[in-house]
Motif scaffolding. Structure first.
Motif, PDB file in Angstrom:
ATOM      1  N   ALA A   1      -5.130  17.821  -3.668  1.00  0.00           N
ATOM      2  CA  ALA A   1      -5.789  16.857  -3.437  1.00  0.00           C
ATOM      3  C   ALA A   1      -6.423  15.835  -4.589  1.00  0.00           C
ATOM      4  O   ALA A   1      -6.730  14.890  -4.496  1.00  0.00           O
ATOM      5  CB  ALA A   1      -6.880  17.241  -2.483  1.00  0.00           C
ATOM      6  N   SER A   2      -6.856  16.684  -5.679  1.00  0.00           N
ATOM      7  CA  SER A   2      -7.293  16.085  -6.691  1.00  0.00           C
ATOM      8  C   SER A   2      -6.059  15.388  -7.828  1.00  0.00           C
ATOM      9  O   SER A   2      -6.609  14.805  -8.626  1.00  0.00           O
ATOM     10  CB  SER A   2      -7.762  17.076  -7.638  1.00  0.00           C
ATOM     11  N   MET A   3      -5.016  15.549  -7.376  1.00  0.00           N
ATOM     12  CA  MET A   3      -3.748  14.924  -8.080  1.00  0.00           C
ATOM     13  C   MET A   3      -2.980  13.673  -7.506  1.00  0.00           C
ATOM     14  O   MET A   3      -2.608  12.969  -8.146  1.00  0.00           O
ATOM     15  CB  MET A   3      -2.621  15.899  -8.442  1.00  0.00           C
ATOM     16  N   PHE A   4      -3.113  13.556  -6.048  1.00  0.00           N
ATOM     17  CA  PHE A   4      -2.451  12.600  -5.287  1.00  0.00           C
ATOM     18  C   PHE A   4      -3.256  12.056  -4.123  1.00  0.00           C
ATOM     19  O   PHE A   4      -4.551  12.728  -3.627  1.00  0.00           O
ATOM     20  CB  PHE A   4      -1.347  13.239  -4.555  1.00  0.00           C
ATOM     21  N   VAL A   5      -3.230  10.959  -3.452  1.00  0.00           N
ATOM     22  CA  VAL A   5      -3.896  10.228  -2.693  1.00  0.00           C
ATOM     23  C   VAL A   5      -2.771   9.710  -1.662  1.00  0.00           C
ATOM     24  O   VAL A   5      -1.627   9.640  -1.956  1.00  0.00           O
ATOM     25  CB  VAL A   5      -4.782   9.066  -3.091  1.00  0.00           C
ATOM     26  N   GLN A   6      -3.221   9.668  -0.458  1.00  0.00           N
ATOM     27  CA  GLN A   6      -2.196   9.057   0.657  1.00  0.00           C
ATOM     28  C   GLN A   6      -1.873   7.654   0.322  1.00  0.00           C
ATOM     29  O   GLN A   6      -2.651   6.826   0.049  1.00  0.00           O
ATOM     30  CB  GLN A   6      -2.937   9.197   1.949  1.00  0.00           C
TER      31      GLN A   6
ATOM     32  N   VAL B   1       9.095   7.702  -3.395  1.00  0.00           N
ATOM     33  CA  VAL B   1       8.788   8.093  -2.067  1.00  0.00           C
ATOM     34  C   VAL B   1       7.314   7.813  -1.804  1.00  0.00           C
ATOM     35  O   VAL B   1       6.676   7.786  -3.096  1.00  0.00           O
ATOM     36  CB  VAL B   1       8.922   9.810  -1.761  1.00  0.00           C
ATOM     37  N   THR B   2       6.747   7.719  -0.780  1.00  0.00           N
ATOM     38  CA  THR B   2       5.508   7.368  -0.619  1.00  0.00           C
ATOM     39  C   THR B   2       4.687   8.684   0.308  1.00  0.00           C
ATOM     40  O   THR B   2       5.141   9.349   1.031  1.00  0.00           O
ATOM     41  CB  THR B   2       5.265   6.286   0.572  1.00  0.00           C
ATOM     42  N   VAL B   3       3.547   9.254  -0.484  1.00  0.00           N
ATOM     43  CA  VAL B   3       2.830  10.341  -0.110  1.00  0.00           C
ATOM     44  C   VAL B   3       2.204  10.046   1.315  1.00  0.00           C
ATOM     45  O   VAL B   3       1.375   9.031   1.552  1.00  0.00           O
ATOM     46  CB  VAL B   3       1.786  10.702  -0.831  1.00  0.00           C
TER      47      VAL B   3
END
Length: 358
Positions: free
Chosen positions: A241-246, A206-208
């Motif tokens: 927010a420190s683990m993933f990016v859009q 999937v895509t964040v």
């Protein structure tokens, strides 16, 4: 002769008195806090008047400029409105009233109708945040547009003040909450059709699409997905927010089809074996182990066990007159494997059974 003259002259006076009495009885007496219907007689930026049938026309007093603009945009002279009486008679002898409650009733009814019809409306972006945008309607109510429900990037701070088209996703007047979306919300039939290509337990990429403090919104193509923060890792997660990016592509497993929100719920942590399962292999029920007290609270005592697992002695399992202190070594018996809370239920090892202990 004089008697007849007096009788005839008194007739007009009696008729006038009756007319005046009738006029006075038709005058409405206003009470503070009540709602009254009337007709707008003047509508300008400087003065708004409404005829309520009182001795004088009432003045509509609204200090909020947004509400004032809404009134001027929505109504015209001659319209019937319902006002709330703030002051039956001001120092100038004029009733002071408000249209705020009436506007609210109209606005919430309109929002509920828009939610059912899924019709789009134009709104103005009034605030920009990391999780989304605050947008204002033309009829006086603002709501939230989540980043996951926009068709543009949240890096575009120049969106402030721009007009966009949205549909109403959720409404709650009790909570004063409105959620908007630029995406068309699926109905149940559409969701069922789109979800048929997926199945429970399926591993999928999937895509964040958006990162919030409580979880990740992800795209599964035609369907929106959601990963709650508790489903990201077996360990505690504080800052997504420190683990993933859009835009990041991640793997997850489908754990639920949520028809209420028309989303598919997923989990990242369930792609791996729960480490708690490994921990409890060496902690069989009724086994005696040693633990160190790490906290003492009203509900009970938390211990750190030798293999790194967390143990807990419930208050009712603690013998009378027994007290524990942080750092104390305690011998305990394993009584429960709490897989939901990831901790071991414990009971103290007693040298002798105290009176009243169960």
């Amino acid at each position: 002769m004089a008697k007849n003259t007096l009788s005839k002259s008194s007739e007009p006076q009696s008729a006038m008195a009756a007319l005046m009495a009738k006029h006075q009885s038709s005058i409405v007496t206003l009470k503070k806090g009540e709602s009254v219907k009337g007709k707008l007689t003047k509508l300008t930026p400087n003065e708004i008047l409404v005829d309520l049938g009182a001795k004088t026309e009432a003045s509509i007093m609204e200090k909020d400029k947004n509400i004032l603009r809404t009134i001027l945009a929505m109504f015209k002279v001659g319209d019937t409105v319902e006002v709330n009486v703030l002051n039956p008679e001001s120092d100038l002898g004029q009733p002071i009233v408000s249209l705020r409650r009436y506007l609210g009733n109209i606005a919430w009814k309109k929002l509920e109708e828009l939610q059912k019809s899924r019709e789009q409306i134009e709104v103005t972006i009034s605030e920009v945040g990391k999780a989304g945008y605050v947008v204002a309607t033309s009829f006086g109510i603002s709501g939230f547009l989540p980043q996951s429900h926009t068709s543009f990037s949240n890096t575009q701070d120049n969106m402030l003040g721009q007009k966009i088209n949205v549909s109403v996703l959720e409404t709650s007047r009790d909570d004063n909450k409105v959620i908007f979306s630029q995406k068309t919300k699926m109905n149940e039939e559409e969701f069922d059709k789109a979800a048929k290509q997926f199945k429970m337990g399926q591993k999928i990429e999937v895509t964040v699409s958006n990162i919030t403090p409580f979880g990740l919104f992800v795209s599964l193509g035609s369907v929106e997905g959601f990963i709650h923060i508790s489903e990201v890792s077996w360990d505690k997660v504080d800052d997504l927010a420190s683990m993933f990016v859009q835009g990041q592509k991640i793997e997850a497993v489908i754990i639920r089809f949520d028809k209420e929100s028309m989303r598919i719920n997923l989990s990242i942590r369930k792609l791996t074996v729960d480490p708690f399962e490994k921990l409890i292999e060496s902690l069989a029920i009724d086994k005696k182990v040693s633990g160190t007290v790490v906290s003492v609270e009203d509900a009970g005592v938390t211990l750190s066990l030798d293999n790194g697992a967390e143990g807990f002695i419930k208050k009712e399992k603690i013998p009378p007159l027994t007290a524990y202190i942080v750092g104390q070594e305690v011998m305990v018996t394993v009584s429960e494997h709490d897989k939901r809370k990831h901790r071991i239920g414990l009971t103290p090892v007693l040298k002798e059974k105290p009176i009243g202990y169960r």
